[in-house]
Design a protein around this motif. Sequence first.
Motif, PDB file in Angstrom:
ATOM      1  N   ASP A  63       0.865  -1.188   0.000  1.00  0.00           N
ATOM      2  CA  ASP A  63       0.000   0.000   0.000  1.00  0.00           C
ATOM      3  C   ASP A  63       0.902   1.239   0.000  1.00  0.00           C
ATOM      4  O   ASP A  63       1.146   1.855   1.037  1.00  0.00           O
ATOM      5  CB  ASP A  63      -0.919  -0.018   1.219  1.00  0.00           C
ATOM      6  CG  ASP A  63      -2.035   1.021   1.119  1.00  0.00           C
ATOM      7  OD1 ASP A  63      -1.990   1.844   0.186  1.00  0.00           O
ATOM      8  OD2 ASP A  63      -2.945   1.005   1.969  1.00  0.00           O
ATOM      9  N   ARG A  66      -0.713   4.628   1.273  1.00  0.00           N
ATOM     10  CA  ARG A  66      -0.838   4.740   2.725  1.00  0.00           C
ATOM     11  C   ARG A  66       0.513   5.108   3.352  1.00  0.00           C
ATOM     12  O   ARG A  66       0.591   5.971   4.229  1.00  0.00           O
ATOM     13  CB  ARG A  66      -1.347   3.419   3.307  1.00  0.00           C
ATOM     14  CG  ARG A  66      -1.431   3.401   4.835  1.00  0.00           C
ATOM     15  CD  ARG A  66      -2.473   4.374   5.355  1.00  0.00           C
ATOM     16  NE  ARG A  66      -2.441   4.444   6.814  1.00  0.00           N
ATOM     17  CZ  ARG A  66      -3.302   5.146   7.542  1.00  0.00           C
ATOM     18  NH1 ARG A  66      -4.259   5.830   6.944  1.00  0.00           N
ATOM     19  NH2 ARG A  66      -3.212   5.164   8.849  1.00  0.00           N
ATOM     20  N   THR A 215       2.192  -2.121  13.086  1.00  0.00           N
ATOM     21  CA  THR A 215       1.333  -2.586  12.002  1.00  0.00           C
ATOM     22  C   THR A 215       1.729  -1.939  10.683  1.00  0.00           C
ATOM     23  O   THR A 215       2.210  -0.796  10.653  1.00  0.00           O
ATOM     24  CB  THR A 215      -0.138  -2.261  12.306  1.00  0.00           C
ATOM     25  OG1 THR A 215      -0.288  -0.841  12.491  1.00  0.00           O
ATOM     26  CG2 THR A 215      -0.582  -2.978  13.584  1.00  0.00           C
ATOM     27  N   GLU A 216       1.519  -2.663   9.592  1.00  0.00           N
ATOM     28  CA  GLU A 216       1.962  -2.192   8.283  1.00  0.00           C
ATOM     29  C   GLU A 216       1.211  -0.954   7.823  1.00  0.00           C
ATOM     30  O   GLU A 216       1.726  -0.172   7.028  1.00  0.00           O
ATOM     31  CB  GLU A 216       1.819  -3.318   7.264  1.00  0.00           C
ATOM     32  CG  GLU A 216       2.498  -3.037   5.935  1.00  0.00           C
ATOM     33  CD  GLU A 216       2.559  -4.248   5.023  1.00  0.00           C
ATOM     34  OE1 GLU A 216       2.534  -4.063   3.797  1.00  0.00           O
ATOM     35  OE2 GLU A 216       2.633  -5.368   5.548  1.00  0.00           O
ATOM     36  N   ASP A 217      -0.016  -0.745   8.310  1.00  0.00           N
ATOM     37  CA  ASP A 217      -0.771   0.431   7.887  1.00  0.00           C
ATOM     38  C   ASP A 217      -0.191   1.724   8.458  1.00  0.00           C
ATOM     39  O   ASP A 217      -0.567   2.819   8.019  1.00  0.00           O
ATOM     40  CB  ASP A 217      -2.238   0.299   8.300  1.00  0.00           C
ATOM     41  CG  ASP A 217      -2.403   0.262   9.811  1.00  0.00           C
ATOM     42  OD1 ASP A 217      -1.832  -0.655  10.439  1.00  0.00           O
ATOM     43  OD2 ASP A 217      -3.094   1.137  10.358  1.00  0.00           O
TER      44      ASP A 217
END
Length: 272
Positions: A63, A66, A215-217
């Motif tokens: 992403d 993001r 977290t990757e987000d």
Amino acid sequence: MTVAAKILKYVVLAMGLFLTLGPFYWMIVGATNPSGEILSVPPNLIPGTFLVENFRNLLDNVDIFRALLNSVVITVTFTLLAGIFSAAAGYAFAKYKFRGRNVIFGLFLGSMMIPYQAMIIPQFQLFANMDLLNSYSAIILPQLAYPFAIFLMRQSMQSIPDSIIESARIDGCNEYRIFFRISLPMMLPAIGAVSIFLFTHQWNNFLWPLVALVTEDMYTLPLLLSILAGQDNLDYGQLMLAATISVLPIFIAFLFLQRYFIAGIAGGAVKE
């Protein structure tokens, strides 16, 4: 200067230009070619037609938008807040006379000699106890009092004549108005130079976000690049495209602030 000396000078400058811009050009060209052609021998230095395909593959893999949003929010917020704090601290060190001023300023400069790796564990424990890990605050707050920025602003603030500040006080200006309406407008070159340093430092920040973000987000672009570079089936086209996207904001920031950069560095060389 003789003709031979001029020719030698331009040859050396051309070589320096090639060594400086060559990797960036190769990165941009790599973003437009498939992975198999990027490391070919001899290297392919002609832009290809694989840019759209690399972009689609990159979106399917990670992403990127993001991560770009996270980097922009963190970096812009940090640059604005750290810039204000650095200017205020530099103004206080330069224009206010108080007991222990030089000692405190010396401690600020001394903190620059402490390896950042030595502060990672206590900093992690502090933010874990405050329940701030995996958030924007965890990345923005630790280095708002950036020592080098404070040093540069303090040196630049010393170039403001004390008579101007005293005249403003006699005319009834309070300290906040003197700082924001008189001192800061006179320090625009220094603020521009400091902003470039702060923006570049936070945009490229890798070690602390790697520890603080879970977290990757919440990942920033440097962390996303590390994910792409660590994959078993490494796609160099995606990696080059992501690297190009991560470098563009720094170029844009420098283009907007470059006229202040040299003047700000020169202003920071003023002696007390």
